[in-house]
Design an enzyme around this catalytic site. Structure first.
Site, mmCIF file in Angstrom:
data_model
loop_
_atom_site.group_PDB
_atom_site.id
_atom_site.type_symbol
_atom_site.label_atom_id
_atom_site.label_comp_id
_atom_site.label_asym_id
_atom_site.label_seq_id
_atom_site.Cartn_x
_atom_site.Cartn_y
_atom_site.Cartn_z
ATOM 1 N N PHE A 124 16.073 25.490 27.719
ATOM 2 C CA PHE A 124 17.074 25.734 26.673
ATOM 3 C C PHE A 124 17.535 24.373 26.141
ATOM 4 C CE2 PHE A 124 21.226 26.898 24.965
ATOM 5 C CZ PHE A 124 20.961 28.114 24.356
ATOM 6 N N ASP A 196 19.833 26.124 36.475
ATOM 7 C CA ASP A 196 20.592 26.814 35.439
ATOM 8 C C ASP A 196 20.303 28.310 35.592
ATOM 9 O OD1 ASP A 196 21.553 28.020 33.121
ATOM 10 O OD2 ASP A 196 21.090 26.291 31.851
ATOM 11 N N TYR A 221 29.027 34.879 29.676
ATOM 12 C CA TYR A 221 29.005 35.881 28.593
ATOM 13 C C TYR A 221 27.687 36.641 28.460
ATOM 14 C CZ TYR A 221 27.087 31.783 26.125
ATOM 15 O OH TYR A 221 26.351 30.689 25.784
ATOM 16 N N LYS A 222 26.699 36.323 29.297
ATOM 17 C CA LYS A 222 25.426 37.056 29.211
ATOM 18 C C LYS A 222 25.489 38.264 30.148
ATOM 19 C CE LYS A 222 23.010 33.049 27.466
ATOM 20 N NZ LYS A 222 22.517 31.712 27.805
ATOM 21 N N ARG A 369 13.063 39.186 20.803
ATOM 22 C CA ARG A 369 13.438 39.142 22.220
ATOM 23 C C ARG A 369 14.251 40.378 22.571
ATOM 24 N NH1 ARG A 369 17.244 34.491 24.866
ATOM 25 N NH2 ARG A 369 18.718 35.554 23.512
HETATM 26 C C1 LIG Z 1 22.930 30.577 27.044
HETATM 27 C C2 LIG Z 1 22.448 29.332 27.713
HETATM 28 C C3 LIG Z 1 23.249 28.195 27.745
HETATM 29 C C4 LIG Z 1 24.579 28.177 27.037
HETATM 30 O O1 LIG Z 1 25.285 27.007 27.227
HETATM 31 P P1 LIG Z 1 26.818 26.927 26.800
HETATM 32 O O2 LIG Z 1 27.132 25.484 26.901
HETATM 33 O O3 LIG Z 1 27.591 27.747 27.807
HETATM 34 O O4 LIG Z 1 26.946 27.473 25.422
HETATM 35 C C5 LIG Z 1 22.772 27.095 28.446
HETATM 36 N N1 LIG Z 1 21.577 27.114 29.081
HETATM 37 C C6 LIG Z 1 20.773 28.212 29.043
HETATM 38 C C7 LIG Z 1 19.472 28.209 29.755
HETATM 39 C C8 LIG Z 1 21.190 29.339 28.341
HETATM 40 O O5 LIG Z 1 20.397 30.407 28.283
#
Ligand SMILES: *Cc1c(COP(=O)(O)O)cnc(C)c1O
Length: 410
Positions: A124, A196, A221-222, A369
């Site tokens: 990500f 992560d 939030y996921k 997705r």
């Molecule tokens: C959704 C997601 C994030 C989000 O990061 P925020 O800083 O909380 O917005 C980070 N890493 C991954 C792999 C994600 O899927």
């Protein structure tokens, strides 16, 4: 596959009743809980109480009276069992990005004679950006990013690597990395590992303590349904908690309310707190986590794999859906809780699908997705979703201009 078979699957689903805990429109098929979890009903009454009573009437007394001050810790302890963490190692705060900054700094200190942070090229982006920013701040002598493909991770672990930073479930393809195996390979080379868990927590069983993990971060939030922009969490193994992180905010001080001009870090996971927590968001997160009471993560995992397998099977059965190319593995055990299909018109297909009440999302450059959240998705939802998907593709409705205008958020 016949509809009667689907009805049997729903009738025998041990998690079917959990859907009642969520506020979901009957006509919506929500396949995007991997991006923003649905609203647990308990959040509504909790937020109402926090606003009306706690903030509205009890005002500042609430920091003590309603334990606002302890929320980062109490919420962290509710998340801990979902990720296989014993007490005193998880705290709820900030965003993943900010939490990564903190734990990466700690991890680099633990290996200060090395400088490489190894990650995957399709991680990500924010994870990679945070390392790039740290590298600018500290210089490449202290921090430099090296990226490889998922297949190359194991063979890239050598003595130049300080930190291995991995996202357990790939945000596009859903491919699942073997936490146990990679953590132990990295440890053999003296490498500290940061996981992560954005697409793992609440989606599949995670065993941080059993895997001897060092640090982890994850999303509220996921799959944990904490609400838009809800606070994230971080995990620091007990053995690393005396290692410092540089964001010396007053909430991480050993005694914030002595207002001492000199910083003295708390001797616990508390030193990873920075500033005042958002109590509204933290309260929503706290209430949202109660849907996990007496949920068996093994059942969640089994249903998640079945939902995705069913989706793939129904797509395979329809010749009209041949133009969708599967980018996820067919092996359920090697996959998180989502599927990705590529198509040149993936964005427009997704928009046309949303118009029909099936909410999925698009990820650049060409991915449709679909996320599977076993607490509130039925087998019938999957049957109907594939039905709508084939209507959209067969009729070519997605070619309409209104489905081809990109919004800011995809
Ligand atoms: C959704 C997601 C994030 C989000 O990061 P925020 O800083 O909380 O917005 C980070 N890493 C991954 C792999 C994600 O899927």
């Amino acid at each position: 596959m016949k509809f009667a078979d689907i009805e049997v699957l729903d009738a025998n689903d041990p998690l079917a009743k959990k859907r009642e805990l969520f506020s979901l429109d009957e006509n919506t098929i929500y396949l995007d809980g991997n991006s923003l979890g649905a609203l647990p009903k308990a959040v509504k009454s909790r937020i109402n109480d926090v606003v009306e009573q706690q903030w509205g009437r009890d005002l500042i007394k609430s920091w003590n009276q309603h334990n606002w001050i302890d929320l980062p810790q109490t919420v962290g302890e509710k998340i801990a069992p979902l990720i296989g963490a014993g007490p005193g190692q998880v705290i709820c705060c900030d965003s993943i990005s900010v939490n990564l900054f903190k734990v990466l700094c700690s991890a680099l200190q633990l290996n200060s004679e090395r400088s490489v942070v190894l990650s995957t090229e399709d991680n990500f982006p924010t994870d990679l950006y945070m390392v790039q920013g740290l590298s600018d701040l500290l210089s490449t002598q202290r921090c430099q990013l090296r990226t490889v493909s998922e297949e190359e991770i194991a063979s890239s672990l050598d003595e130049s690597v300080a930190v291995l930073m991995l996202t357990q479930v790939n945000f596009r393809t859903g491919s699942l990395l073997d936490m146990q195996h990679l953590t132990s390979l990295a440890h053999e080379k003296g490498i500290i590992v940061v996981w992560d868990l954005a697409h793992s927590a609440g989606a599949l069983p995670v065993e941080l303590d059993k895997c001897n993990a060092d640090f982890a971060v994850g999303c509220g939030y996921k799959y944990l349904n904490g609400g838009p922009g809800s606070p994230a969490f971080l995990y620091v193994a007990k053995r690393h908690q005396s290692t410092r992180q540089p964001l010396n905010g007053w909430m991480g001080h050993s005694q914030p309310f002595t207002f001492n001009p000199d910083y003295q870090a708390a001797e616990s996971i508390h030193q990873y707190l920075v500033g005042t927590p958002s109590i509204l968001a933290m309260s929503a997160m706290d209430a949202a986590l109660d849907v996990w009471n007496d949920v068996d993560m093994g059942q969640v995992r089994a249903k998640s794999i079945e939902l995705a397998d069913l989706f793939m099977q129904l797509v395979d059965e329809r010749p009209t859906l041949k133009s969708l190319k599967l980018c996820s593995t067919r092996k359920g055990n090697d996959r998180g809780s989502q599927l990705a299909y590529s198509h040149d018109n993936a964005y427009a297909i997704c928009q046309a699908l949303i118009e029909k009440g099936v909410i999925a999302d698009f990820r650049a450059p060409n991915i449709l997705r679909l996320g599977f959240t076993p607490l509130y998705t039925s087998y019938k939802d999957i049957w109907n979703a594939v039905g709508y998907l084939s209507e959209v593709i067969e009729s070519e409705e997605f070619l309409k201009p209104q489905y081809n205008m990109k919004a800011k958020v995809t």
